[in-house]
Scaffold this active site. Structure first.
Site, PDB file in Angstrom:
ATOM      1  N   ARG A   1      -4.398  -0.903  -5.229  1.00  0.00           N
ATOM      2  CA  ARG A   1      -4.115  -2.331  -5.369  1.00  0.00           C
ATOM      3  C   ARG A   1      -4.243  -3.033  -4.028  1.00  0.00           C
ATOM      4  O   ARG A   1      -3.675  -2.588  -3.024  1.00  0.00           O
ATOM      5  CB  ARG A   1      -2.709  -2.558  -5.935  1.00  0.00           C
TER       6      ARG A   1
ATOM      7  N   THR B   1       0.851  -1.192   0.000  1.00  0.00           N
ATOM      8  CA  THR B   1       0.000   0.000   0.000  1.00  0.00           C
ATOM      9  C   THR B   1       0.884   1.239   0.000  1.00  0.00           C
ATOM     10  O   THR B   1       1.957   1.244   0.602  1.00  0.00           O
ATOM     11  CB  THR B   1      -0.923   0.033   1.237  1.00  0.00           C
TER      12      THR B   1
ATOM     13  N   ASP C   1       7.485  -0.022  -5.185  1.00  0.00           N
ATOM     14  CA  ASP C   1       6.936  -1.111  -4.379  1.00  0.00           C
ATOM     15  C   ASP C   1       6.074  -1.997  -5.260  1.00  0.00           C
ATOM     16  O   ASP C   1       5.131  -1.528  -5.898  1.00  0.00           O
ATOM     17  CB  ASP C   1       6.112  -0.544  -3.211  1.00  0.00           C
TER      18      ASP C   1
ATOM     19  N   SER D   1       2.249  -2.091  -4.448  1.00  0.00           N
ATOM     20  CA  SER D   1       1.417  -0.920  -4.718  1.00  0.00           C
ATOM     21  C   SER D   1       1.183  -0.812  -6.214  1.00  0.00           C
ATOM     22  O   SER D   1       2.054  -1.150  -7.021  1.00  0.00           O
ATOM     23  CB  SER D   1       2.086   0.361  -4.210  1.00  0.00           C
TER      24      SER D   1
END
Length: 253
Positions: free
Chosen positions: A60, A42, A207, A210
């Site tokens: 996501r 996140t 990331d 994410s």
């Protein structure tokens, strides 16, 4: 008997058991242990600008290495002047924010006044603190009341921070670098939207957990607006180069 004379701690180490210590060591070594922590993905952020504040998040939702939902909502409504971004376990963040929203609604009905940002923070903070961090919910609470725009971060164990900008989640390190580099207290609405969008993009690019789209929540005096899927990242790329212009921030991919 001789050992007792020369070792003052003989009684303690003779009676104290280290079974739990060795059990925990074995659990960390086992690859398929039931107690291993699952990684979540996140990127959420919030900034205060000249006339209000903005909350933003990716969309996501992941379960280990599987992307379960590419367009989930991570910005939760608390009150007509307060919203909250959640990172961590989806069920925890949704139920904790729903609980706080119900408390605030009852307070408004009984008092006839608008909800205070610090009251909402206190409700969430006390709830998480009493559960000793077992509820996986990292929150960013933002709102506008008689004290102006306020932004708080709440960690799963109940600690809070009051900051002009903040990012949380697994992509927060990359997002924070953009916010720290380009944030100014005199940002207008358009510049603030561009800045927080680039911070979320930095978290998405850095990331793997994410991704998806970018949602916004703009809170000003007596106004609150949601903007879903303002930026789509269906064709996610692996890297980005960030550079600064006179009034805004752009991304060159």
């Amino acid at each position: 008997m001789v050992q007792k004379l020369f070792d003052d701690d003989h009684f303690f180490w003779q009676t104290f058991g280290f079974k739990n210590f060795w059990r925990n060591e074995l659990l960390t070594v086992r690859k398929n242990s039931f107690f291993l922590v699952k990684k979540t993905g996140t990127t959420i952020a919030g900034i205060i600008f000249k006339n209000g504040l903005i909350l933003a998040s990716d969309t996501r939702a992941t379960n280990n290495e599987i992307a379960c939902d590419s367009n989930c909502e991570k910005i939760h409504y608390l009150a007509p002047n307060i919203c909250c971004c959640g990172a961590g376990t989806s069920a925890d963040t949704e139920n904790v924010t729903n609980l706080a929203a119900n408390h605030l609604e009852l307070q408004r009905l009984s008092s006839g006044k608008e909800s205070r940002v610090q009251v909402s923070v206190a409700i969430l903070q006390n709830f998480l603190f009493h559960h000793n961090g077992l509820i996986s919910a990292a929150l960013i609470v933002g709102g506008f009341d008689f004290l102006g725009a306020q932004l708080f971060s709440i960690h799963p164990h109940g600690s809070t921070e009051n900051l002009p900008f903040v990012a949380m989640g697994s992509g927060s390190l990359a997002a924070t670098t953009i916010l720290e580099r380009f944030y100014k207290t005199s940002l207008d609405l358009n510049s603030a939207i561009k800045l927080i969008k680039e911070s979320i993009l930095a978290g998405i690019y850095s990331d793997i957990g994410s991704g998806g789209n970018i949602d916004f929540c703009i809170i000003q005096n007596e106004t609150l607006g949601f903007k879903r899927n303002l930026e789509s990242q269906s064709n996610k790329k692996t890297s980005g180069i960030f550079f600064h212009t006179s009034n805004s921030i752009k991304t060159k991919i």
